[in-house]
Design a protein around this motif. Structure first.
Motif, PDB file in Angstrom:
ATOM      1  N   VAL A 102     -25.155  50.487 -67.344  1.00 37.50           N
ATOM      2  CA  VAL A 102     -26.248  49.614 -67.771  1.00 37.50           C
ATOM      3  C   VAL A 102     -26.004  48.246 -67.074  1.00 37.50           C
ATOM      4  N   LEU A 103     -24.860  47.836 -67.028  1.00 36.30           N
ATOM      5  CA  LEU A 103     -24.392  46.398 -66.419  1.00 36.30           C
ATOM      6  C   LEU A 103     -24.906  46.470 -64.641  1.00 36.30           C
ATOM      7  N   GLN A 104     -24.484  47.543 -63.965  1.00 38.45           N
ATOM      8  CA  GLN A 104     -24.798  47.480 -62.916  1.00 38.45           C
ATOM      9  C   GLN A 104     -26.317  47.449 -62.584  1.00 38.45           C
ATOM     10  N   THR A 148     -28.691  46.415 -64.454  1.00 38.64           N
ATOM     11  CA  THR A 148     -29.291  45.126 -64.945  1.00 38.64           C
ATOM     12  C   THR A 148     -28.789  43.512 -64.859  1.00 38.64           C
TER      13      THR A 148
END
Lengths: 170, 276
Positions: free
Chosen positions: A15-17, A19
């Motif tokens: 998710v971090l990667q 967004t």
């Protein structure tokens, strides 16, 4: 417990990667958190566990973003296994060695990705891709590795403490 | 391991629908991604709130003027359209520029790697989207839907797509095949333009009516430079895409059938004949 934490980190990473990392990209290049996570796990634990972690990380990434399933699965598993094998004889509290390994792993990953996905389409200008994508990402990943590795090291300490306690009870 | 990967790649390369497992992961990850995107937006908004007031006032005035102008143009367009319809009916031509419906969607995630610019939008087959629908931004064509899950869709951008789009230059109507150009990341190339085509730098390129998945007349980009192929028989051009792939938040998905199906044309023709 460990499996649950691994699953959670996989999802948070993905998710971090996809967004937030877009907003800290430099010259259109963003670090690859998933790759650094796979390298961290295989350095801190061992090659087999790194390979398993890499397998599921690759599967998740391939399902959501790639044009076909299999490329990232293979590359992350491969990297997870070999990083563990290389790191076997080093102290894991040392930060410099994981940085070097992350840089090497990024280079191998991006180079193989280039050969599998880009070269076969007929783009042979490797110097351009080296300067444009691969080398900047190697540097960026090595720097990102300092933070990611520390987090994984702390998490692993906590988990190992719990596991030790469990073994005493039973 | 290697055999497993190769088998997975071969089986998954060109399928219609994502599997049950992928859809399940979609239910876990898509809400998280939308939440994340929303948080990022919110922080940016809060940071820009006070800075923007003056600029917004100015922009508001400008936009009001523009709106007046556009309304005037629109009414004129309506008139032209009705005239066009009447003339078409006189000529008994079929209407090529059929109406299409659009669905707006928000981009919630972008490709984790650095090679491609694929992204995920927050609408899926539940909202009526399907594989191979065209995706637009405010500036121009962005790509097509590669895979459609229940509540998400994977969009493949034109700058990384190896499938060709037929495009034509607005000025000269020269046709060429547009694919992503990875040797200059962020641009497209237009191939197989005939040697005597009078295409020049700066020409606007739009989708042509030969395509089965893209409606005709969508802006793709502008010609950056033109070269002659090594065989000397055709030319190829580099295209600068009109859409800004770095700073996109919302996109439009166009749904409709644009294939040149003779039976459908016939049916439409008979319809129009009945109408008039």
């Amino acid at each position: 417990m460990r499996i649950f934490v691994y699953f959670l980190t996989l999802i948070i990473n993905l998710v971090l990667q996809s967004t937030f990392l877009e907003s800290i990209s430099l010259a259109g290049i963003k670090p690859n958190l998933i790759l650094t996570a796979v390298v961290s796990v295989s350095c801190i634990r061992n090659g087999e566990e790194g390979a398993a972690y890499g397998f599921f990380a690759g599967l998740l990434q391939d399902c959501f973003f790639s044009n076909y399933i299999g490329c990232c699965v293979f590359l992350y598993t491969f990297i997870g296994y070999f990083c563990g094998a290389v790191f076997k004889n080093f102290y894991r509290e040392n930060f410099i060695m994981p940085m070097g390994i992350a840089a090497a792993a990024t280079f191998v990953y991006e180079f193989l990705y280039y050969i599998i996905n880009i070269l076969l389409l007929g783009y042979t200008d490797i110097i351009y891709f080296m300067c444009r994508i691969i080398l900047p990402e190697v540097v960026y990943n090595a720097l990102a590795m300092i933070i990611v590795y520390n987090i994984y090291l702390k998490a692993n300490e906590y988990l190992e403490e719990r596991e030790k306690y469990k073994r005493k009870v039973f | 391991m290697i055999i497993f990967c190769i088998a997975a790649a071969m089986l998954s390369a060109d399928r219609e629908y994502p599997t049950f497992i992928e859809n399940t992961f979609g239910f876990i990850i898509v809400p998280l991604q939308s939440l994340n995107a929303a948080i990022a937006d919110h922080i940016e908004d809060a940071a820009n709130y006070f800075k923007d007031v003056d600029r917004l006032k100015e922009e508001n005035n400008e936009l009001k003027e523009q709106l007046l102008l556009q309304n005037a143009q629109l009414s004129r367009m309506e008139y032209l359209k009705s005239e066009n319809d009447r003339l078409n009916a006189l000529l008994q031509m079929d209407n090529k520029y059929t109406d299409f419906t659009t669905v707006s969607a928000k981009i919630i995630a972008k490709d984790p790697g650095n090679w491609y610019s694929n992204f995920i939008i927050d609408k899926g087959s539940d909202d009526g989207l399907q594989k191979n629908m065209a995706v637009l931004s405010g500036d121009g064509l962005v790509g097509r839907i590669k895979e459609c899950g229940k509540n998400y869709s994977k969009v493949i951008a034109i700058i990384g797509d190896s499938n060709a789009i037929t495009g034509q230059s607005i000025r000269t109507e020269d046709i060429g095949y547009i694919t992503g150009d990875l040797s200059d990341i962020g641009s497209c190339k237009m191939e197989y333009i005939s040697f005597d085509a009078e295409i020049i730098e700066g020409d606007e390129i739009v989708t042509s009516n030969l395509s089965t998945i893209f409606p005709p007349g969508l802006k793709i980009g502008y010609v950056k430079n033109i070269h002659t192929d090594t065989n000397g028989l055709t030319k190829f051009a580099q295209i600068e895409p009109a859409a800004d792939f770095r700073h996109m938040e919302n996109v439009l998905v166009i749904s409709g059938d644009f294939s040149d199906d003779p039976e459908k044309d016939f049916a439409e023709n008979s319809d129009t004949q009945n109408d008039y």
